[in-house]
Motif scaffolding. Structure first.
Motif, PDB file in Angstrom:
ATOM      1  N   LEU A 244      28.252  34.021  28.507  1.00  0.00           N
ATOM      2  CA  LEU A 244      29.642  34.217  28.076  1.00  0.00           C
ATOM      3  C   LEU A 244      29.865  35.649  27.594  1.00  0.00           C
ATOM      4  CD1 LEU A 244      30.233  30.856  26.147  1.00  0.00           C
ATOM      5  CD2 LEU A 244      31.136  31.504  28.389  1.00  0.00           C
ATOM      6  N   HIS A 249      33.716  36.712  27.738  1.00  0.00           N
ATOM      7  CA  HIS A 249      34.522  35.586  27.269  1.00  0.00           C
ATOM      8  C   HIS A 249      34.288  35.418  25.765  1.00  0.00           C
ATOM      9  CE1 HIS A 249      35.557  34.898  31.318  1.00  0.00           C
ATOM     10  NE2 HIS A 249      34.509  34.156  31.687  1.00  0.00           N
ATOM     11  N   GLN A 252      35.548  32.307  23.621  1.00  0.00           N
ATOM     12  CA  GLN A 252      34.908  31.026  23.923  1.00  0.00           C
ATOM     13  C   GLN A 252      33.644  30.813  23.085  1.00  0.00           C
ATOM     14  OE1 GLN A 252      34.375  30.013  28.073  1.00  0.00           O
ATOM     15  NE2 GLN A 252      36.157  31.226  28.665  1.00  0.00           N
TER      16      GLN A 252
END
Length: 379
Positions: A244, A249, A252
């Protein structure tokens, strides 16, 4: 360091009564107790004794050796550090194989693991998580730059405790080693999930192993996930978070139990995630030192604080200029007009014109603005 009479320890813990038990370390049981210190002052302390296992004398001996090692390591720290647990004294049971017992400062607010993973309504805020991360880093820096050097080998959220002011203290030095030639004789040890996969032989031990464990803790602080959680896929926090981070990201990864992240915190959290990724890198050369981490954190923290301050200042200045226009228009009107027009609108808000009717009041308003700016800068 104080050498306590063992009978004093027994009395303080009510003969190691289970109701006085407050925790279990990697090699010992921890009890709370009230003990007499200097100048006849009593103090609430934590008392650790080696775990005993019926029929497993070898394991009991191993735990005793770890406790002895903890005494040696903590005693080697020449200077006190506000983020490392303090050794107060020791004692030994002359009737039971001279088992050592250690007395350390009492940490009333539990561990980081408790705060992050137990069901509690008061989860640490994002600013508090940043503070926790910085305090842990300073503790690790103190150990790694000390003379002698100390490698903790078991940095994890269970070993990060909070004092009465909710400040961090690194504890449980049973697996720690003092730098020099000792590491060549020490078998790899640690906790699964935090243990550096590069640490496979005694000769592979270095401060970089601690930095890997620190990186896992940093991911734990930001995500709110455990280092190893069989309820998740993948179970490893590192295996879940790193892809991630590589894909950027960021949100997240962040703890979803906290619904809102202040805008001024976003860049700081992203920076911390990048640091964590470097710390858990399979390439040890890419891992930063504790000094490099804390320097980067402090620089990032300064930027994070500076932005909201000046955003607040600019916002107030814009509002002041708008109000100045309103004041100018009001003052230019006749007294009759002013009396009739008792209110003016500013950006959809009704503002009492009397507040801005004189240049004296304008000066007061501006002085209040400057005072407010000074207050914010001082924070």
């Amino acid at each position: 360091m104080v050498e306590f009479d063992y009978e004093e320890i027994v009395k303080a813990t009510d003969n190691f009564n289970p109701r006085m038990l407050i925790g279990k370390g990697s090699h010992g049981l921890v009890y709370k107790g009230v003990i007499l210190l200097k100048h006849n002052n009593t103090s609430l302390v934590a008392i650790k004794k080696p775990s005993s296992h019926k029929g497993l004398e070898s394991l009991h001996e191993e735990n005793s050796n770890k406790l002895q090692n903890e005494i040696q390591v903590l005693s080697s720290l020449n200077d006190e550090n506000p983020h490392v647990v303090k050794l107060i004294g020791t004692s030994y049971d002359s009737f039971n194989n001279n088992n050592k017992v250690i007395v350390i400062e009492f940490m009333p607010n539990g561990s980081l693991h408790d705060w992050l993973h137990d069901t509690k309504p008061n989860l640490p805020t994002w600013p508090k998580r940043v503070e926790i991360a910085m305090q842990i880093t300073r503790a690790v820096q103190f150990l790694h730059e000390g003379k002698p050097l100390v490698i903790h080998r078991d940095i994890k959220s269970c070993n990060i405790l909070f004092d009465s002011q909710w400040n961090v203290k690194l504890a449980d030095f049973g697996l720690a080693i003092i730098g020099g030639g000792v590491q060549a004789l020490t078998q790899p040890a640690g906790t699964i999930g935090y243990l550096d996969p590069c640490y496979t032989t005694p000769t592979k031990l270095s401060t970089k192993n601690d930095m890997f464990s620190f990186g896992v803790v940093l991911l734990e602080i930001i995500s709110g996930r455990k280092a190893i959680d069989m309820c998740n896929t993948p179970a490893s926090l590192v295996e879940w978070a790193i892809p991630l981070i590589e894909q950027q990201h960021w949100l997240q990864i962040c703890d979803t139990r906290i619904k809102v992240m202040p805008n001024y915190m976003v860049s700081t959290i992203i920076h911390f995630l990048r640091v964590a990724a470097c710390c858990v890198s399979p390439n040890e050369d890419e891992r930063p030192s504790a000094r490099e981490v804390i320097t980067g954190m402090e620089d990032c923290f300064i930027e994070q604080v500076r932005f909201p301050i000046w955003a607040s200042v600019l916002k107030k200045m814009v509002r002041f200029r708008k109000r100045k226009k309103v004041i100018k228009n009001i003052v230019s009107k006749s007294k009759t007009q002013v009396e009739c027009e008792c209110k003016v609108e500013e950006d959809g808000e009704e503002v009492d014109s009397d507040t801005y009717i004189s240049t004296e009041k304008v000066a007061i308003t501006f002085n209040h603005l400057l005072a407010d700016v000074t207050f914010n800068l001082g924070k």
